[in-house]
Design a protein around this motif. Structure first.
Motif, short mmCIF file in Angstrom:
data_model
loop_
_atom_site.label_atom_id
_atom_site.label_comp_id
_atom_site.label_asym_id
_atom_site.label_seq_id
_atom_site.Cartn_x
_atom_site.Cartn_y
_atom_site.Cartn_z
N ARG A 324 -102.09 -49.45 -47.59
CA ARG A 324 -102.04 -50.40 -46.45
C ARG A 324 -101.16 -51.72 -46.77
N ASP A 325 -100.17 -51.27 -47.83
CA ASP A 325 -99.35 -52.37 -48.33
C ASP A 325 -98.17 -52.86 -47.62
N HIS A 326 -97.76 -54.10 -47.79
CA HIS A 326 -96.63 -54.46 -47.03
C HIS A 326 -95.91 -55.38 -47.85
N TYR A 327 -95.75 -55.01 -49.28
CA TYR A 327 -95.40 -55.91 -50.23
C TYR A 327 -95.75 -57.17 -50.19
N GLU A 328 -97.12 -57.44 -49.99
CA GLU A 328 -97.71 -58.86 -49.92
C GLU A 328 -97.85 -59.31 -51.45
N GLY A 329 -97.39 -60.49 -51.63
CA GLY A 329 -97.33 -61.15 -52.92
C GLY A 329 -95.96 -60.82 -53.77
N THR A 330 -95.25 -60.07 -53.08
CA THR A 330 -93.81 -59.87 -53.78
C THR A 330 -92.73 -60.72 -53.23
N GLN A 331 -91.63 -60.55 -53.82
CA GLN A 331 -90.42 -61.12 -53.17
C GLN A 331 -90.01 -60.36 -52.00
N PHE A 332 -90.47 -59.24 -51.63
CA PHE A 332 -90.09 -58.58 -50.32
C PHE A 332 -91.37 -58.50 -49.31
N ASP A 333 -92.31 -59.44 -49.48
CA ASP A 333 -93.37 -59.66 -48.46
C ASP A 333 -92.97 -59.80 -47.08
N LEU A 334 -93.36 -58.68 -46.37
CA LEU A 334 -92.95 -58.69 -44.94
C LEU A 334 -93.71 -59.55 -43.98
N THR A 335 -94.86 -60.27 -44.42
CA THR A 335 -95.86 -61.12 -43.79
C THR A 335 -95.21 -62.53 -43.89
N LYS A 336 -94.13 -62.66 -44.75
CA LYS A 336 -93.35 -64.10 -44.73
C LYS A 336 -92.05 -64.09 -43.95
N GLY A 337 -91.65 -65.35 -43.80
CA GLY A 337 -90.46 -65.37 -43.19
C GLY A 337 -90.13 -65.48 -41.89
N VAL A 338 -89.37 -65.94 -41.25
CA VAL A 338 -88.79 -66.03 -39.90
C VAL A 338 -89.12 -64.81 -39.20
N GLU A 339 -88.81 -63.57 -40.01
CA GLU A 339 -88.79 -62.10 -39.38
C GLU A 339 -90.16 -61.78 -38.79
N ALA A 340 -91.33 -62.45 -39.64
CA ALA A 340 -92.39 -62.05 -39.29
C ALA A 340 -93.23 -62.99 -38.34
N ALA A 354 -76.04 -53.92 -35.69
CA ALA A 354 -75.93 -53.98 -37.11
C ALA A 354 -76.22 -52.60 -37.87
N PRO A 355 -75.53 -51.45 -37.41
CA PRO A 355 -75.61 -50.15 -37.85
C PRO A 355 -75.41 -49.86 -39.39
N ASN A 356 -74.49 -50.79 -39.87
CA ASN A 356 -73.90 -50.57 -41.07
C ASN A 356 -74.59 -51.50 -42.02
N SER A 357 -75.57 -52.22 -41.67
CA SER A 357 -76.44 -53.06 -42.60
C SER A 357 -77.48 -52.22 -43.15
N GLY A 358 -78.15 -52.73 -44.08
CA GLY A 358 -79.10 -52.37 -45.12
C GLY A 358 -80.51 -52.01 -44.03
N GLY A 359 -80.83 -52.62 -43.16
CA GLY A 359 -81.94 -52.62 -42.29
C GLY A 359 -83.17 -53.40 -42.75
N TRP A 360 -84.14 -53.35 -42.08
CA TRP A 360 -85.42 -53.94 -42.55
C TRP A 360 -85.91 -53.31 -43.85
N GLU A 361 -86.80 -54.22 -44.63
CA GLU A 361 -87.40 -53.71 -45.63
C GLU A 361 -88.48 -52.53 -45.21
N ARG A 362 -88.53 -51.54 -45.84
CA ARG A 362 -89.46 -50.26 -45.40
C ARG A 362 -90.71 -50.44 -46.23
#
Length: 553
Positions: A324-340, A354-362
């Motif tokens: 059930r994890d979305h990297y909560e509590g780490t530097q990759f936390d997907l529940t944080k930031g404007v993107e969330a 942006a096809p040549n970008s790294g994409g979203w964190e998975r």
């Protein structure tokens, strides 16, 4: 130099044509072959209760209709059809086709059919994750796709080791047509990682060569393993058959195709599927860092160990939590930031820009998940009772894991109803998918309600697990059929109740979170999000010019 080496140029040329002049690089971009699933193995000495566990998130638009296929006896000469696209058969626009037939065995075992079949009556469990491969290996003449290998193996295998051998032999003999796949295969005693890839575009059934290249490695009992859409098998020591298995061409094909010089250290992943990408490695890091924090794994490392000893033994609930994890509590936390967004939504939709970008964190938990499971196999109980698969429809973060025992003879009707293009309250999948989608409106609020419901139902199931299994074991000693009937009623009643109450929960959420309110009380946007979007700037009076137009006459 081997005789087959003279065919390399032709093989590469055909592969380019078959792949549409594909890039044979190491898949640096997630847009090439991202894969979609995450699978784990927990060894029996690494688990809290001594069970062997595997797990799977079926991330993508796959058939999540679940049925029990009873074992049968067959007459000599009978055959079984091998199908293509059965895992998409809930889609009205997909036509399931027959690729061929193979001889049927005298007797098959009962197994559980879904997009990727996952359990049989002998406690053999299988998780899946797509790993990709170099396009030169594509085999358009092959008969088998991975889900059909799983189905046949579950019908014929008593153990995980036997299942691996069955799948490997079938892929070699009849050809493997699918892209690179990893299966996590477990039974009540051990777990194996099986990776299978095509044998190349020149293969035919009459070529005298294997129609696939594959390898399998046993996970040590005191360790855990994760596969997140890239090959994880490295060095092979085939002098130790209790720990390593492989197709007879595992080394020679790599040399013939120019993937390995025959002198340097051979690594299966490096030769055949050298994918290095945060889309994959980040999930590996998350699992290992969560269960073995003392190792202090670097999240930017290129490769992690094949298997890791956890700091403490792992429970079923621990595996459910990491799924059930979305990297909560780490530097990759997907529940944080404007993107969330304002309400901490970890879901990230697909984008064509942006096809040549790294994409979203998975993340491990994905909104596009069709179904998920965590299984237990236990040697001290009869197979019908010892094998229990905790099954959840839709995404892990918004589902309830419900118990299905290896000995059940039927599952509720609602688990067999699904059409993604037609909403239905008769479908269990739609109940969980609806709640997951509605939660996107105010995720930080609604996920708390969802977690409370998950804890309620799953807590009850775990509290009941001991007494239910003790009662079933007592029945099994004198009447195995009665024990199976008892477990079928228990599992079905549990699932029916959760699905029914989840629809009620959905209705409650619709009323509770409506028109931007929480039961008509203002929820309010978080201050940090308001600041990020410069809330109110355009409405300030100091932005206006001291200009008054006169009324028209």
């Amino acid at each position: 130099m081997r005789k087959r080496l003279t065919l390399t140029a032709a093989i590469l040329a055909l592969a380019v044509l078959a792949a549409g002049a594909a890039d044979f690089s190491q898949y640096a971009s997630p847009d090439l072959e991202p894969g979609e699933c995450t699978a784990l193995i927990i060894g029996k000495l690494a688990s809290t209760d001594g069970s062997v566990m595997t797990s799977h998130t079926c991330d993508g638009n796959y058939d999540s209709r679940l049925t029990v296929v009873p074992g049968k006896s067959f007459k000599p000469g009978e055959t079984v059809k091998i199908l293509k696209d059965l895992l998409y058969s809930d889609n009205p626009s997909v036509k399931v086709t027959v690729l061929g037939e193979i001889p049927q065995v005298e007797k098959t075992y009962t197994y559980f059919q879904i997009a990727y079949p996952f359990m049989n009556e002998n406690q053999v469990m299988i998780g899946e994750t797509t790993i990709g491969n170099k396009k030169e290996l594509n085999n358009p003449s092959g008969m088998f796709y991975i889900e059909q290998l799983e189905a046949i193996a579950l019908q014929r295998a008593k153990t995980a080791r036997e299942a691996v051998k069955i799948m490997g032999e079938l892929a070699e003999k009849y050809g493997y047509a699918d892209g690179g796949e990893c299966l996590t295969v477990t039974d009540a005693n051990e777990g194996w990682v099986f990776e299978c890839l095509g044998g190349g575009p020149l293969w035919t059934k009459d070529s005298g060569q294997p129609g696939a290249v594959w390898a399998a490695v046993r996970v040590p009992d005191d360790k855990i393993f994760v596969s997140a859409n890239r090959s994880r098998i490295g060095e092979l020591d085939l002098s130790k058959p209790d720990w390593y298995m492989a197709s007879p061409n595992v080394f020679s094909l790599a040399q013939d195709m120019g993937f390995w010089d025959g002198k340097s250290t051979f690594r299966f992943w490096e030769a055949y599927a050298p994918k290095d990408n945060p889309y994959n490695s980040r999930r590996e890091w998350r699992v290992y860092s969560a269960f073995a924090p003392s190792r202090n794994f670097d999240p930017l490392a290129r490769r992690y160990p094949f298997a890791v000893t956890p700091d403490k033994k792992v429970s079923v609930q621990d595996v459910m939590a990491i799924y059930r994890d979305h990297y909560e509590g780490t530097q990759f936390d997907l529940t944080k930031g404007v993107e969330a967004g304002p309400f901490g939504n970890p879901n990230r939709w697909a984008t064509k820009s942006a096809p040549n970008s790294g994409g979203w964190e998975r993340a491990i938990s994905m909104f596009r998940c069709s179904y998920c499971f965590v299984s237990q196999a236990r040697s001290w109980l009869p197979d019908a009772i010892g094998g229990v698969l905790w099954f959840g429809e839709d995404a892990p973060h918004a589902t309830v894991y419900m118990p299905i025992y290896a000995g059940v003879t039927a599952v509720p009707k609602s688990l067999g109803i699904q059409n993604r293009y037609a909403f239905s309250r008769d479908s269990a999948w739609w109940a969980f998918d609806f709640v997951e989608n509605w939660a996107n409106l105010s995720y930080s609020y609604m996920i708390k309600d969802i977690k409370a419901k998950q804890a309620q139902y799953e807590g009850e199931f775990f509290a009941m697990q001991g007494p239910v299994e003790a009662a079933a074991a007592a029945m099994y000693k004198t009447d195995p059929a009665l024990a199976k009937s008892f477990l079928t009623r228990y599992s079905n009643d549990a699932i029916n109740r959760v699905v029914g109450e989840w629809w009620n929960f959905a209705d409650e959420l619709v009323a509770k979170y409506n028109d931007g309110y929480l039961w008509y009380k203002t929820k309010g946007y978080p201050d940090e999000w308001l600041a990020a979007v410069k809330y109110g700037d355009s409405a300030k009076f100091d932005k206006y010019k001291d200009l008054i137009y006169p009324d028209e006459k």
